[in-house]
Structures are given as C-alpha cells and as structure tokens.
Design an enzyme around this catalytic site. Structure first.
Site, PDB file in Angstrom:
ATOM      1  CD  GLU A  77      46.536  32.650  31.749  1.00  0.00           C
ATOM      2  OE1 GLU A  77      46.011  31.590  32.096  1.00  0.00           O
ATOM      3  OE2 GLU A  77      46.233  33.252  30.683  1.00  0.00           O
TER       4      GLU A  77
ATOM      5  N   PRO B 112      31.156  35.681  23.824  1.00  0.00           N
ATOM      6  CG  PRO B 112      30.553  34.551  21.893  1.00  0.00           C
ATOM      7  CD  PRO B 112      30.622  35.923  22.483  1.00  0.00           C
ATOM      8  NE  ARG B 113      38.658  31.528  28.375  1.00  0.00           N
ATOM      9  CZ  ARG B 113      39.460  32.411  28.962  1.00  0.00           C
ATOM     10  NH1 ARG B 113      38.977  33.591  29.311  1.00  0.00           N
ATOM     11  NH2 ARG B 113      40.733  32.150  29.204  1.00  0.00           N
TER      12      ARG B 113
ATOM     13  N   GLY C 185      39.251  42.680  23.617  1.00  0.00           N
ATOM     14  CA  GLY C 185      39.826  43.711  24.475  1.00  0.00           C
ATOM     15  C   GLY C 185      38.856  44.765  24.953  1.00  0.00           C
ATOM     16  CD  GLU C 186      35.378  47.217  21.885  1.00  0.00           C
ATOM     17  OE1 GLU C 186      35.619  48.349  21.442  1.00  0.00           O
ATOM     18  OE2 GLU C 186      34.369  46.545  21.561  1.00  0.00           O
TER      19      GLU C 186
ATOM     20  CG  ASN D 154      39.076  37.873  36.691  1.00  0.00           C
ATOM     21  OD1 ASN D 154      38.781  37.946  37.874  1.00  0.00           O
ATOM     22  ND2 ASN D 154      39.699  38.837  36.046  1.00  0.00           N
ATOM     23  CG  LEU D 155      34.264  36.925  40.412  1.00  0.00           C
ATOM     24  CD1 LEU D 155      34.505  38.026  41.414  1.00  0.00           C
ATOM     25  CD2 LEU D 155      33.266  35.928  40.976  1.00  0.00           C
ATOM     26  CB  ILE D 156      38.657  40.423  39.739  1.00  0.00           C
ATOM     27  CG1 ILE D 156      38.781  39.298  40.771  1.00  0.00           C
ATOM     28  CG2 ILE D 156      39.343  41.690  40.232  1.00  0.00           C
ATOM     29  CD1 ILE D 156      40.184  38.776  40.945  1.00  0.00           C
ATOM     30  CD  GLU D 157      38.289  43.339  32.691  1.00  0.00           C
ATOM     31  OE1 GLU D 157      39.154  44.057  32.169  1.00  0.00           O
ATOM     32  OE2 GLU D 157      37.867  42.291  32.151  1.00  0.00           O
TER      33      GLU D 157
END
Length: 453
Positions: A75, A288-289, A333-334, A358-361
């Site tokens: 977010e 991993p998330r 952050g990478e 999210n697949l957008i990035e």
C-alpha cells in the site's frame, strides 16, 4: 462524486460497535505480546509504542495535512505517485502505517521529504475509541485517504462523526471479502457507507461496494500502474541478466511467495532440473514475501538438496551464480532488480488460496508472469494481463506431490524464447496502457467541497 452528509446513513450499529470495542480492550495485551514476539527478529518492533495508543507524537505537530494511511509495504508503494503529486502541490502529508515494514518502506521512499518536515510518519493507533480520538484531535487532518482495503470501524465512524472526509482510494474488494462483509448485515454495510467516497480500482470492485449500499463509488483505476520502477535497481537487474544470458542461462523469479508455496516451487524446480531439458540449467530466484520467513525458506532449499546462496551474501548483484540452483532473495526493497534480471516470474500468493500478489511491477519490468488459480485479490489485473498475453495461468493441481503442472509450465515457457519475448513486449504494453489512476483520483478529490488550498 460528492461528500455525503452524515444524515444520509442509518445510525451506527451501536451494539456491535460496543462488542467490537470490548474485544479490542480484551485483546490489547495480546497485541503487545505479539510485538514483543516479533522483536525477536528486530527490536524496531518495540519502537514508537506510544503511537500505537494515540500518543507520543511530540510537541511539533503539523495540523491540516492530507492524511494518507498505507497499512504495509504494498500500500505504501502504491501511494507513492499520489503522495508525490500532493507534495508537488505544496501540501504536507501525514503518512500512517500499521506495520514496521510499511514504515520502513515509507522512510525509504520519502526520506528527504520526511527530513524536510513535508511528511510526518507515524503508526495509526489501535482501533480504540480513546486512542483514535487523541490521534484525530492531535493532527486534525484536512481529509483522509485510506489505501485499498483498510476500514477500521472506530476510525471510520469517528471521522464521520467529526465531519472529517475519509475516502477509500485504490479500493479493491474481492468476492470473498464482499461475502464476509455481508455476513455482518447492516453492521458491515454501515462501515463502508460511512466513507465519504470510494474510488475503486475496477468496475468489479465498484459493483461489490455498490452491492453493500455504498452510493458514492467511482472507478479510478489502479495506482500501482503509476508507480515508477527504481532506475538504479532496474540497471542492477539488467546487468545481472546480461551476465546470465552471456552464460546462456535463464532465470525464473518466484516472487512474494507465501507459506506452503515454496515447497511446491522447490519440488517443481527440482523436477525441472532432473528433466535435463536444458543444455544450461536455468536459475531460480526465490523471494519470500515476509522477511521473518527467510531462514525457514533457506532450510527448505537445503532440505530439497539444491545449492543456493543468499542475496545478502553479495555486495552488488549476484555474479557467482554459475554453479547454483537457487538464489534466495532475502533482501528488502529490491523487487525491481529481481524482476529486471528475470526472464519469467511465478507470482506468489496465487499457487495456494492467498488471493495472489501484485503482478503489475513485474509487467512494468517487462517480465512475463506465470499465475496459479488463486488471484481473487487482483482479479481484473490478472484477467487483463492474461488477455493481453503478458501472463499465463498454470493448469493442473499444484498440490500433487511432484508439482508436475508447474514443472511442465516452466519447461514449456523457458524452452520457447520467442514466446517469452512476445510475452515480455505484451507485459510492457499492458503496464503502459493502464496508467493514469493518479490523475483520475486527484481530479475526483479536487471536486469535493473542502479546500485543497
């Protein structure tokens, strides 16, 4: 869309609200125990404890800011273009989070603005009447924007009581979540009706909010299409990809994986390597998330008998990966670097019923995406990406012991360089075509009957 007067809605569900408050007070000690437990991994979990109770802000409080609540990492990143747009207008921002990683991401993205006093970063207090009251009266924001799915009853209803406009922006509501809200009857519907307005990502989301009786709903698109990729990380990724390609090696990134998915991916990957389908074996980058699971996933890779190194064992991009089966992406952050270095992404959260990530990035980095069947949190984005040829869905049961369906899907795509190239071009086209949500959201909010000075 216009701000709705409080009188349009029925009375707050006071009985259920009283029960909710009682439960919060009973569970409050557990909330602090959870923070202490998490402090095993980072003592920073115990920082700013008073803020979680609505206090400890110090004497220098900027009032009249635009309040943006971004609960965690995703977010916060999604809010970036909106925050930057308001900063460019000369507005001050009150940026709140619920998680440590969300706060860290905000500091990483907006460090200069925070240092300059243009952004004040604090935790949103726990949803107790007295903590929320002190928070709102301390900061007196101009209006509030909650990102995506956040709807804390005490905050939402108190903002309504104070005639403080509170909007849900970049809003999404899955079919499953809509059913859960409906199970609470009038109490659930009243919560979303109390927002001054909802700016939904897709028509699917908007219709679900309307089914709850919310009238002030518009479709504004998804802010995540407007988030720029970090150029330095993209460059690092392309450098790494160039080294891999020079060695005739492809890389697959398993991104933002959740508990249980790594086992599926590692079984599939081992099956792929044992198939001897490639002259030069591909490399898996497993990310991993949740950071607290890095050590656990490392043990899983070892148990699978695969050779690996951690990303943090390299100072720059990994260059010694020739003899490795797996790189463990244990850095924060990478993701733009991992995506830019990869030839294909397996999107975590979609292999098991977590709703997808999210697949957008990944698409913005020109990386084709392989999805499982569980994408209900990103339903429209997934359908659009598949329709444009930027993504494919794995067919078959991923819970089978050998994860055959995923192995075959990976083998089919990695063996077809031409198809990967077509999907890469489609991914970039997809990400560009859906940009523009920031302008739509700003325009909608500018039409409200409060001043944005």
């Amino acid at each position: 869309m216009s701000v709705t007067s409080n009188s349009e809605y029925g009375a707050r569900p006071r009985f259920w609200f009283a029960v909710y408050q009682l439960l919060w007070h009973l569970l409050l000690p557990l909330a602090f125990i959870r923070l202490v437990w998490r402090a095993r991994h980072s003592f920073a979990y115990l920082h700013h404890i008073p803020e979680r109770l609505g206090f400890g802000y110090g004497k220098l409080i900027t009032q009249g800011s635009i309040w943006i609540h971004a609960v965690s990492v995703g977010e916060t990143r999604a809010a970036q273009p909106l925050i930057e747009a308001y900063l460019a207008r000369g507005e001050s921002i009150l940026l709140t989070h619920m998680t440590l990683n969300g706060r860290r991401t905000g500091k990483q993205l907006f460090g200069q603005a925070i240092a300059a006093g243009k952004i004040r970063q604090v935790y949103l207090p726990y949803d107790l009447c007295w903590s929320v009251e002190h928070f709102l009266r301390s900061f007196k924001p101009k209006f509030g924007l909650f990102m995506e799915t956040e709807a804390w009853p005490t905050v939402v209803f108190r903002c309504k009581d104070l005639s403080l406009p509170l909007f849900l922006v970049n809003a999404r509501l899955s079919e499953r979540s809509a059913r859960r809200v409906s199970q609470f009857g009038n109490a659930g519907r009243a919560l979303f009706q109390a927002f001054a307005g909802i700016l939904a990502q897709t028509e699917f989301d908007a219709e679900r909010y309307r089914s709850l009786g919310v009238r002030n709903v518009i479709v504004s698109g998804n802010l995540k299409f407007d988030v720029p990729l970090d150029s330095k990380l993209v460059k690092q990724g392309k450098t790494w990809q160039g080294e891999l390609h020079a060695a005739k090696r492809l890389m697959v990134c398993a991104a933002s994986t959740r508990d249980g998915e790594e086992a599926i991916i590692l079984r599939a990957w081992k099956g792929l390597l044992l198939s001897n389908a490639f002259e030069v074996q591909p490399l898996l980058c497993l990310v991993p998330r949740h950071p607290e699971r890095f050590a656990e996933v490392a043990h899983q890779i070892e148990a699978a008998g695969l050779t690996f190194r951690r990303r943090t064992e390299w100072l720059d991009t990994p260059t010694e990966s020739a003899k490795l089966d797996v790189v463990l992406g244990n850095s924060m952050g990478e993701m733009p670097m991992y995506y830019s270095a990869s030839d294909l992404v397996v999107m975590g959260g979609s292999l098991l019923p977590f709703g997808g990530q999210n697949l957008i990035e990944a698409c913005a980095a020109g990386c084709p995406v392989l999805l499982g069947e569980h994408t209900y949190n990103f339903q429209q984005a997934a359908l659009d990406a598949i329709a444009m040829g930027a993504a494919k869905r794995v067919n078959g049961d991923l819970l089978l012991g050998e994860a055959v369906a995923l192995t075959e899907a990976l083998k089919g795509l990695l063996s077809n360089r031409a198809e990967l190239a077509q999907m890469s071009a489609a991914a970039i086209a997809y990400s560009v075509e859906h940009q523009g949500a920031t302008k739509k959201i700003l325009a909608a909010l500018d039409q409200q009957n409060f001043s944005l000075s």
